[in-house]
Design an enzyme around this catalytic site. Structure first.
Site, PDB file in Angstrom:
ATOM      1  N   MET A  67      -8.676   8.731  -0.652  1.00  0.00           N
ATOM      2  CA  MET A  67      -9.514   9.226   0.448  1.00  0.00           C
ATOM      3  C   MET A  67      -9.889  10.683   0.214  1.00  0.00           C
ATOM      4  SD  MET A  67      -7.672   7.384   3.712  1.00  0.00           S
ATOM      5  CE  MET A  67      -5.966   7.606   3.230  1.00  0.00           C
TER       6      MET A  67
ATOM      7  N   MET B 144     -12.112   5.249  -1.062  1.00  0.00           N
ATOM      8  CA  MET B 144     -12.785   5.578   0.202  1.00  0.00           C
ATOM      9  C   MET B 144     -13.330   6.988   0.051  1.00  0.00           C
ATOM     10  SD  MET B 144     -10.170   3.829   2.952  1.00  0.00           S
ATOM     11  CE  MET B 144      -8.704   3.915   1.922  1.00  0.00           C
TER      12      MET B 144
ATOM     13  N   ASP C 199      -7.147  -5.889   4.139  1.00  0.00           N
ATOM     14  CA  ASP C 199      -6.501  -4.578   4.212  1.00  0.00           C
ATOM     15  C   ASP C 199      -6.584  -4.040   5.631  1.00  0.00           C
ATOM     16  OD1 ASP C 199      -5.524  -2.035   3.836  1.00  0.00           O
ATOM     17  OD2 ASP C 199      -7.013  -1.427   2.358  1.00  0.00           O
TER      18      ASP C 199
ATOM     19  N   HIS D 240      -1.280  -1.319  -4.272  1.00  0.00           N
ATOM     20  CA  HIS D 240      -2.542  -0.880  -3.666  1.00  0.00           C
ATOM     21  C   HIS D 240      -2.536   0.636  -3.460  1.00  0.00           C
ATOM     22  CE1 HIS D 240      -6.257  -1.722  -1.428  1.00  0.00           C
ATOM     23  NE2 HIS D 240      -5.878  -0.763  -0.599  1.00  0.00           N
TER      24      HIS D 240
ATOM     25  N   MET E 151     -11.910  -5.027   5.335  1.00  0.00           N
ATOM     26  CA  MET E 151     -11.136  -4.072   6.124  1.00  0.00           C
ATOM     27  C   MET E 151     -10.953  -4.611   7.540  1.00  0.00           C
ATOM     28  SD  MET E 151     -10.419  -1.590   4.070  1.00  0.00           S
ATOM     29  CE  MET E 151      -9.702  -0.503   5.303  1.00  0.00           C
TER      30      MET E 151
ATOM     31  N   ASP F 213      -4.742   3.705  -2.010  1.00  0.00           N
ATOM     32  CA  ASP F 213      -5.881   4.179  -1.214  1.00  0.00           C
ATOM     33  C   ASP F 213      -6.227   5.602  -1.612  1.00  0.00           C
ATOM     34  OD1 ASP F 213      -6.444   1.965   0.592  1.00  0.00           O
ATOM     35  OD2 ASP F 213      -4.485   2.380   1.473  1.00  0.00           O
TER      36      ASP F 213
ATOM     37  N   HIS G 292      -8.414   1.492  -4.294  1.00  0.00           N
ATOM     38  CA  HIS G 292      -9.432   1.368  -3.242  1.00  0.00           C
ATOM     39  C   HIS G 292     -10.010   2.757  -2.960  1.00  0.00           C
ATOM     40  CE1 HIS G 292     -10.221   0.403   1.303  1.00  0.00           C
ATOM     41  NE2 HIS G 292     -11.328   0.632   0.629  1.00  0.00           N
TER      42      HIS G 292
ATOM     43  N   SER H   3       0.839  -1.200   0.000  1.00  0.00           N
ATOM     44  CA  SER H   3       0.000   0.000   0.000  1.00  0.00           C
ATOM     45  C   SER H   3       0.871   1.246   0.000  1.00  0.00           C
ATOM     46  CB  SER H   3      -0.914   0.022   1.222  1.00  0.00           C
ATOM     47  OG  SER H   3      -1.598   1.256   1.308  1.00  0.00           O
TER      48      SER H   3
END
Length: 215
Positions: free
Chosen positions: A36, A67, A174, A32, A136, A34, A65, A7
């Site tokens: 956000m 979010m 994750d 990966h 998660m 993330d 991913h 990540s």
């Protein structure tokens, strides 16, 4: 064999190009990312420009991913940027089924991510549409949190459903992954382990060792 997805949230942001190349060369299966928005979670990180800037530097799977909330209006930007997998939280957007179809129609793999407060029953209707489900094992929004043992039951349940219904989605974990918690997840039939701090805080010379230790 389990796949490893470093990540980049935990990577050295001032040396991102090199970080990507290092984990690629040292055994990463997925990268990966993330995303956000400061709305769905209380943090802000990355966007489609980061995916686009990474794409020329690795042929590994870019595992995005989201979010964020809403989701639907941003999906096409991540597809165009070069994402290979796009996962999102169904509780973040009421158009979940349409979003899955939107992703898959662009020849991109589609996934659902499960917040610890979300039960398997709440996402079971999507399992026949998805390529991957992210369990998660921390509350999404920040790196470096402690692994939530209670969420292992979801891995086991998803594995049973997959076998019973002859489905093919991958189960990705994750949050709080290290060699010990990774083994717990593998024993529960996880397919992909996301690891951030465990890999990137070890020192660049140790990336291969840390990735291999998760196998």
């Amino acid at each position: 064999m389990v796949k490893i997805a470093p990540s980049i949230l935990a990577a050295d942001l001032m040396d991102m190009k090199n970080e990507i190349k290092l984990v690629d060369a040292n055994g990463a299966d997925y990268i990966h990312i993330d995303v956000m928005d400061g709305h769905y979670v209380n943090n802000i990180a990355f966007g489609p420009n980061m995916v686009k800037s990474m794409r020329p530097h690795t042929k590994k799977i870019l595992d995005v991913h989201l979010m964020i909330s809403p989701v639907k209006k941003f999906v096409d930007e991540f597809i165009a940027a070069g994402a290979d997998i796009i996962s999102f939280h169904p509780d973040a957007d009421k158009n979940s089924r349409n979003i899955l179809n939107q992703i898959k129609s662009a020849n991109c793999k589609a996934g659902i991510a499960i917040h610890p407060k979300v039960s398997i029953n709440e996402i079971v209707s999507f399992l026949d549409l998805i390529d991957i489900v992210i369990v998660m094992t921390v509350v999404p929004g920040f790196g470096g949190q402690k692994f939530m043992q209670s969420e292992v039951n979801k891995i086991i349940e998803l594995s049973k459903i997959r076998k019973k219904r002859n489905l093919s989605y991958e189960i990705e974990i994750d949050g709080g992954i290290n060699s010990e918690t990774g083994k717990i997840c593998k024993d529960a039939n996880a397919d992909v382990l996301v690891a951030g701090s465990y890999i990137f805080s070890s020192g660049k010379e140790n990336y291969k060792k840390m990735i291999d230790s998760l196998r």
